[in-house]
Design a protein around this motif. Structure first.
Motif, PDB file in Angstrom:
ATOM      1  N   ARG A  47      -4.548   6.375  -2.134  1.00 38.08           N
ATOM      2  CA  ARG A  47      -4.681   7.435  -1.131  1.00 38.08           C
ATOM      3  C   ARG A  47      -3.312   8.000  -0.745  1.00 38.08           C
ATOM      4  O   ARG A  47      -3.132   9.209  -0.668  1.00 38.08           O
ATOM      5  N   ALA A  48      -2.352   7.128  -0.530  1.00 41.32           N
ATOM      6  CA  ALA A  48      -1.015   7.565  -0.117  1.00 41.32           C
ATOM      7  C   ALA A  48      -0.346   8.425  -1.183  1.00 41.32           C
ATOM      8  O   ALA A  48       0.458   9.303  -0.863  1.00 41.32           O
ATOM      9  N   ALA A  49      -0.679   8.188  -2.449  1.00 40.64           N
ATOM     10  CA  ALA A  49      -0.091   8.955  -3.555  1.00 40.64           C
ATOM     11  C   ALA A  49      -0.911  10.197  -3.901  1.00 40.64           C
ATOM     12  O   ALA A  49      -0.506  10.975  -4.762  1.00 40.64           O
ATOM     13  N   GLY A  50      -2.056  10.377  -3.270  1.00 41.83           N
ATOM     14  CA  GLY A  50      -2.912  11.515  -3.590  1.00 41.83           C
ATOM     15  C   GLY A  50      -3.862  11.246  -4.731  1.00 41.83           C
ATOM     16  O   GLY A  50      -4.498  12.165  -5.259  1.00 41.83           O
TER      17      GLY A  50
ATOM     18  N   PRO B  57       0.773  -1.229   0.000  1.00 46.38           N
ATOM     19  CA  PRO B  57       0.000   0.000   0.000  1.00 46.38           C
ATOM     20  C   PRO B  57       0.814   1.296   0.000  1.00 46.38           C
ATOM     21  O   PRO B  57       0.234   2.375   0.124  1.00 46.38           O
ATOM     22  N   ARG B  58       2.123   1.214  -0.139  1.00 51.06           N
ATOM     23  CA  ARG B  58       2.915   2.446  -0.231  1.00 51.06           C
ATOM     24  C   ARG B  58       2.678   3.093  -1.596  1.00 51.06           C
ATOM     25  O   ARG B  58       2.236   2.442  -2.534  1.00 51.06           O
ATOM     26  N   PRO B  59       3.012   4.367  -1.741  1.00 46.73           N
ATOM     27  CA  PRO B  59       2.623   5.105  -2.951  1.00 46.73           C
ATOM     28  C   PRO B  59       3.574   4.997  -4.134  1.00 46.73           C
ATOM     29  O   PRO B  59       3.261   5.499  -5.211  1.00 46.73           O
ATOM     30  N   GLY B  60       4.717   4.349  -3.992  1.00 47.22           N
ATOM     31  CA  GLY B  60       5.748   4.402  -5.023  1.00 47.22           C
ATOM     32  C   GLY B  60       5.324   3.989  -6.417  1.00 47.22           C
ATOM     33  O   GLY B  60       5.675   4.649  -7.402  1.00 47.22           O
ATOM     34  N   LEU B  61       4.589   2.898  -6.545  1.00 44.74           N
ATOM     35  CA  LEU B  61       4.167   2.441  -7.877  1.00 44.74           C
ATOM     36  C   LEU B  61       3.244   3.451  -8.545  1.00 44.74           C
ATOM     37  O   LEU B  61       3.373   3.725  -9.741  1.00 44.74           O
ATOM     38  N   VAL B  62       2.324   4.004  -7.772  1.00 49.19           N
ATOM     39  CA  VAL B  62       1.372   4.973  -8.327  1.00 49.19           C
ATOM     40  C   VAL B  62       2.103   6.245  -8.752  1.00 49.19           C
ATOM     41  O   VAL B  62       1.857   6.769  -9.854  1.00 49.19           O
ATOM     42  N   ILE B  63       2.991   6.714  -7.917  1.00 48.71           N
ATOM     43  CA  ILE B  63       3.757   7.926  -8.242  1.00 48.71           C
ATOM     44  C   ILE B  63       4.608   7.711  -9.489  1.00 48.71           C
ATOM     45  O   ILE B  63       4.648   8.561 -10.390  1.00 48.71           O
ATOM     46  N   GLU B  64       5.260   6.552  -9.575  1.00 48.76           N
ATOM     47  CA  GLU B  64       6.110   6.275 -10.736  1.00 48.76           C
ATOM     48  C   GLU B  64       5.277   6.121 -12.009  1.00 48.76           C
ATOM     49  O   GLU B  64       5.650   6.632 -13.073  1.00 48.76           O
ATOM     50  N   ALA B  65       4.148   5.433 -11.935  1.00 44.63           N
ATOM     51  CA  ALA B  65       3.299   5.283 -13.121  1.00 44.63           C
ATOM     52  C   ALA B  65       2.794   6.645 -13.593  1.00 44.63           C
ATOM     53  O   ALA B  65       2.810   6.933 -14.794  1.00 44.63           O
ATOM     54  N   ALA B  66       2.378   7.493 -12.656  1.00 44.91           N
ATOM     55  CA  ALA B  66       1.915   8.842 -13.028  1.00 44.91           C
ATOM     56  C   ALA B  66       3.045   9.621 -13.702  1.00 44.91           C
ATOM     57  O   ALA B  66       2.819  10.282 -14.726  1.00 44.91           O
ATOM     58  N   ARG B  67       4.243   9.527 -13.137  1.00 44.21           N
ATOM     59  CA  ARG B  67       5.394  10.223 -13.726  1.00 44.21           C
ATOM     60  C   ARG B  67       5.631   9.754 -15.158  1.00 44.21           C
ATOM     61  O   ARG B  67       5.799  10.554 -16.077  1.00 44.21           O
ATOM     62  N   ARG B  68       5.620   8.447 -15.363  1.00 43.82           N
ATOM     63  CA  ARG B  68       5.860   7.894 -16.699  1.00 43.82           C
ATOM     64  C   ARG B  68       4.786   8.326 -17.696  1.00 43.82           C
ATOM     65  O   ARG B  68       5.073   8.467 -18.887  1.00 43.82           O
ATOM     66  N   LEU B  69       3.572   8.498 -17.213  1.00 44.34           N
ATOM     67  CA  LEU B  69       2.467   8.915 -18.083  1.00 44.34           C
ATOM     68  C   LEU B  69       2.396  10.434 -18.237  1.00 44.34           C
ATOM     69  O   LEU B  69       1.591  10.938 -19.021  1.00 44.34           O
ATOM     70  N   GLY B  70       3.214  11.160 -17.472  1.00 43.87           N
ATOM     71  CA  GLY B  70       3.235  12.618 -17.573  1.00 43.87           C
ATOM     72  C   GLY B  70       2.020  13.288 -16.958  1.00 43.87           C
ATOM     73  O   GLY B  70       1.606  14.350 -17.419  1.00 43.87           O
ATOM     74  N   VAL B  71       1.458  12.675 -15.919  1.00 44.40           N
ATOM     75  CA  VAL B  71       0.293  13.240 -15.245  1.00 44.40           C
ATOM     76  C   VAL B  71       0.575  13.347 -13.747  1.00 44.40           C
ATOM     77  O   VAL B  71       1.466  12.689 -13.229  1.00 44.40           O
ATOM     78  N   ALA B  72      -0.189  14.160 -13.078  1.00 46.52           N
ATOM     79  CA  ALA B  72      -0.065  14.282 -11.628  1.00 46.52           C
ATOM     80  C   ALA B  72      -0.756  13.095 -10.955  1.00 46.52           C
ATOM     81  O   ALA B  72      -1.818  12.662 -11.418  1.00 46.52           O
ATOM     82  N   PRO B  73      -0.188  12.563  -9.870  1.00 42.80           N
ATOM     83  CA  PRO B  73      -0.860  11.471  -9.163  1.00 42.80           C
ATOM     84  C   PRO B  73      -2.291  11.829  -8.757  1.00 42.80           C
ATOM     85  O   PRO B  73      -3.178  10.965  -8.788  1.00 42.80           O
ATOM     86  N   GLY B  74      -2.536  13.087  -8.431  1.00 41.09           N
ATOM     87  CA  GLY B  74      -3.874  13.511  -8.050  1.00 41.09           C
ATOM     88  C   GLY B  74      -4.886  13.453  -9.169  1.00 41.09           C
ATOM     89  O   GLY B  74      -6.098  13.536  -8.923  1.00 41.09           O
ATOM     90  N   ASP B  75      -4.413  13.315 -10.410  1.00 47.19           N
ATOM     91  CA  ASP B  75      -5.303  13.181 -11.563  1.00 47.19           C
ATOM     92  C   ASP B  75      -5.453  11.720 -11.999  1.00 47.19           C
ATOM     93  O   ASP B  75      -5.899  11.444 -13.112  1.00 47.19           O
ATOM     94  N   CYS B  76      -5.050  10.797 -11.102  1.00 48.33           N
ATOM     95  CA  CYS B  76      -5.136   9.363 -11.390  1.00 48.33           C
ATOM     96  C   CYS B  76      -6.193   8.699 -10.523  1.00 48.33           C
ATOM     97  O   CYS B  76      -6.482   9.146  -9.419  1.00 48.33           O
ATOM     98  N   VAL B  77      -6.718   7.612 -11.048  1.00 47.10           N
ATOM     99  CA  VAL B  77      -7.587   6.712 -10.300  1.00 47.10           C
ATOM    100  C   VAL B  77      -6.922   5.344 -10.342  1.00 47.10           C
ATOM    101  O   VAL B  77      -6.461   4.905 -11.404  1.00 47.10           O
TER     102      VAL B  77
END
Length: 185
Positions: free
Chosen positions: A140-143, A107-127
């Motif tokens: 939740r942890a990634a925003g 449940p840590r945020p690293g995968l979500v943050i990295e995927a958002a970075r690779r896609l060029g989007v903010a984590p807060g704009d991800c589901v």
């Protein structure tokens, strides 16, 4: 979605858990021939692509750390899933065992943050859509926002704590699209 819905929001990307969400959960699967899409998975991805929503996968793959799979095994299975679904924008997975204490394992945020970075989007704009509590906790942890699709492995307390649930992947995506980008669905 089912219990609590947000007002219309921007969704730039949807990140999926792999096993139990997009494909049948075959524990520690290293064989691409054992990959079976879950009902509605292909249609859900097609709908997102048609709306210009980026997609990706965020997956814990502790079989690598446990010595049950190789990195190459996981990549071959991912490639098979990718081919069956018509291609996703990025694949990010954690090879560590739970006790490693890495920052990427859900449940840590690293995968979500990295995927958002690779896609060029903010984590807060991800589901993030997944089948266990760790998926929505990582969101939740990634925003990001999380949606839980309960399965036989989902604990009742995970369902109760989830910010949003859906009975299946296609319903989750249709509801999400109805809430976003002007509610075109």
């Amino acid at each position: 979605m089912s219990r609590r819905t947000a007002d219309r929001v921007r969704v730039a990307a949807v990140l999926f858990d792999r096993d139990g969400t997009l494909v049948e959960d075959v524990p520690y699967n290293g064989d691409p021939e054992r990959v079976r899409l879950l009902p509605g998975a292909k249609r859900a991805l097609d709908l997102l692509r048609a709306e210009g929503v980026a997609t990706g996968v965020v997956s814990n793959q502790s079989g690598i750390g446990r010595g049950l799979l190789t990195d190459a095994d996981v990549r071959r299975v991912n490639d098979r899933v990718d081919a069956l679904l018509g291609g996703l924008g990025t694949w990010v997975y954690c090879p560590h065992v739970p006790d490693d204490g890495c920052g990427c394992r859900k449940p840590r945020p690293g995968l979500v943050i990295e995927a958002a970075r690779r896609l060029g989007v903010a984590p807060g704009d991800c589901v993030v859509i997944g089948d266990i509590g760790a998926d929505v906790l990582a969101a939740r942890a990634a925003g990001a926002r999380g949606v839980l699709i309960p399965t036989a492995v989902t604990l009742p307390e995970e369902v109760e704590a989830a910010p949003a649930t859906a009975p299946d992947l296609l319903t989750a995506v249709n509801r999400l699209l109805a809430q976003t980008q002007g509610g075109r669905r």
